[in-house]
Design an enzyme around this catalytic site. Sequence first.
Site, PDB file in Angstrom:
ATOM      1  N   ASP A  81       0.872  -1.178   0.000  1.00 39.65           N
ATOM      2  CA  ASP A  81       0.000   0.000   0.000  1.00 39.65           C
ATOM      3  C   ASP A  81       0.912   1.231   0.000  1.00 39.65           C
ATOM      4  O   ASP A  81       2.120   1.137   0.202  1.00 39.65           O
ATOM      5  CB  ASP A  81      -0.960  -0.013   1.190  1.00 39.65           C
ATOM      6  CG  ASP A  81      -2.191   0.863   0.918  1.00 39.65           C
ATOM      7  OD1 ASP A  81      -2.137   1.680  -0.031  1.00 39.65           O
ATOM      8  OD2 ASP A  81      -3.186   0.756   1.644  1.00 39.65           O
TER       9      ASP A  81
HETATM   10  C1  NOJ Z   1      -3.931   3.996   0.072  1.00 36.22           C
HETATM   11  C2  NOJ Z   1      -5.127   3.109   0.210  1.00 36.22           C
HETATM   12  O1  NOJ Z   1      -5.085   2.417   1.427  1.00 36.22           O
HETATM   13  C3  NOJ Z   1      -5.267   2.109  -0.922  1.00 36.22           C
HETATM   14  O2  NOJ Z   1      -6.475   1.430  -0.782  1.00 36.22           O
HETATM   15  C4  NOJ Z   1      -5.167   2.799  -2.247  1.00 36.22           C
HETATM   16  O3  NOJ Z   1      -5.350   1.881  -3.286  1.00 36.22           O
HETATM   17  C5  NOJ Z   1      -3.823   3.480  -2.326  1.00 36.22           C
HETATM   18  N1  NOJ Z   1      -3.712   4.471  -1.279  1.00 36.22           N
HETATM   19  C6  NOJ Z   1      -3.584   4.135  -3.687  1.00 36.22           C
HETATM   20  O4  NOJ Z   1      -4.375   5.239  -3.826  1.00 36.22           O
END
Ligand code: NOJ
Length: 764
Positions: A296
């Site tokens: 993430d």
């Molecule tokens: C953080 C989020 O937790 C995740 O779900 C998302 O896909 C990413 N950022 C990218 O935007």
Amino acid sequence: MKYTTIRYGVAAALVFAIGCSSSRQSNFAGKDKLPIDRKVDSVLKLMTLEEKVGQMNQYNGFWDVTGPVPKDGQAAKKYENLKKGLVGSMLNVRGVKDVRALQKIAVEETRLGIPLIFGFDVVHGYKTVSPIPLAEAASWDLEAMKKSAEIAAAEAAVSGLNWTFAPMVDISRDARWGRVMEGAGEDPYLGSQIAIARVKGFQGDKLDEFHIAACTKHFAGYGFAESGRDYNTVDISDNTLHNIILPPFKATVDAGVLTFMNSFNELEGIPATGNAYLQRNLLKGEWKFDGFVVSDWGSMGEMIAHGYAKDMKDAAMKAANAGSDMDMESYGYLNHLVTLVKEGKVSEDKINDAVRRILKVKFELGLFENPYKYCDENREKQNIGKKEFQDGVLDMAKKSIVLLKNENKLLPLKKSGQKIAVIGALANDKTSPLGSWRIGADDNTAISFLEGMAAYKGNQITYEKGADVALGEPRFMVETKINTTDKSSFDKAIAAAKQADVVIMVLGEHGLQTGEGRSRSDITLPGVQQELLEAVYKANPNIVLVLQNGRPLAIPWAAKNIPAIVEAWHLGTQSGHAIAQVLYGDYNPSGKLPMTFPRNVGQVPIYYNYKNTGRPSTDNPESVFWSHYTDIENTPLYPFGHGLSYSTFEYSNLKLDTKSLQKNGKIKVTVDVKNTSSVDGKEVVQLYIRDLVASVTRPVRELKGFELAEIKAGQTKTVSFTIDEKTIEFYSANKIWEAEAGDFQLFVGGSSTATLQADFNYSN
Ligand code: NOJ
């Protein structure tokens, strides 16, 4: 070869030399596995260690990609690295023009010409926004959800994107957590079915130019953040992990999902990004997942703050060894992985494994064959926002609405001769219904509730906002400020209510009051809305309360006093039309709650599949020594699976063709469901079981089947289910999934409180 004008790099040339047909089916369809592996190896052989690590690096979109080349700062560095072949993927770059510009650099200017994969959060639609996933889950309509994902995929695909960071399959029991809006609610069975439908919708049977790679997230446990506070510590049992959290993840692996994303949280003291048990042993080992895992955003670097890595180099080592294949925006791999390999701290085999997985997905998507497969300006123009998509999200929105309460048949509304007062700022809001994950869509593009109502001409509508929900214009990256003081518009609202036959109050949460980073400790109606509701009620109690929100809300006063309550969530682009059609009875609601509504926040976490405890009840009303609160009932305000319709249904004749389930055997369960009303309707018929005694304690109820039954007025439908060993399997004291012999209860009905019961036993 079709694209002879494009200068392909060495790898692409070799790939074509070994053969690659343009009509090749994706591996997702289970075909052509061996050739892809060979093609992957042929590319891998040509790569330097630096280039391999480059494939494991994902950058966020950085400069005006079709503008001047950036001269300094981080953008310039990213640009240079892209040209050196040190980037495998980009996120947040979208639109054919921009995607093409970057793909061109990757394909034409790097040594090997390996195409990029472009990711984006297409979570509930792209430009044409569908209901938030929690709302869609309330439809229990798997075909509709698949279709909705298909629309989202198609719109994203024509915009140059080929990878969505969805579905989010995190089970959550905590309405305080802002991200419950992104999931399918609290139940692992329903969540698994929905996760499969979404993956199939995004990826299609064939990864053509209208389908994209899906990404199951967040692996794992993220929805169990302590006290519902986003990113917080997760501390759960192995039993909960396996029986509740993991099933939807596993279901998507079996359905052929191409990628996974890990999560921000720690599990058993180990952050997910550095968690080898989750990523190597379970996902890639036991479950045989052969796609890649992206971290993430910055989660690799966050292992330092967790206290699990001493610096970025240490974090990169731990993440790579644990099986995180691609680094989203930590730069940990880019800056340290080559050194770590040279120092022998990460083996080149592990790097090869990660890169193989990434290349494989690029092959699956057909990007080696045509890196510009998703880049067609005409296709983009012709498809964005087209009528078919609008109709699709409208259909999904109607199916997502849950009728929570309808006393005295206040709904559906009469179509003429009525004075209707509409009150609430959300009624006139064209942005809020777009929900939280709508970064591809433009503000002010939803049909507001008022616009939806205006499509019906027979009644006289007046509108008063009563009170603002938010102060100022809420923005995606900025904390939303809620109005907790300004009641200056109350009087006008009260006056309008006094003149009306029916009052419709549209209250709830702003779309940017749920979602990532937007946890709430108080889940009542935000700001002064509760006061507004009570003030208007005094003037005219004939109220239909339309809720627009992204999580279960605690609304005990409304549940007791307001005659009709409609849960309309954040329904996306067509929100207003969907709600109006339901209120006027042109669409008969059939949604059922995918998540329990508590009476107050103190009951949270509250969920239907709880364990019984040693002291579940007492016969003595004076007794204090049983599992309860002294100030509120244990039961929820609205249970999981609850939802009314303009039809009424009666259940009878529950039958099992045998009461004894044998190894490899089956039980056929049938039940008669009668539509006792004069309106055709749909009912989600739900089947629950209870395993009475087991090697580890089991929940009081578990959903094990459901059917969305269409039943004409006055008619009876016999609905059937099949039970077998799979139905009763669970993660046992032996730490495996197995069916244990014993006695079971079975319940069928229209919610998790169904009372129609039969028993059976299982012997093996
Ligand atoms: C953080 C989020 O937790 C995740 O779900 C998302 O896909 C990413 N950022 C990218 O935007």
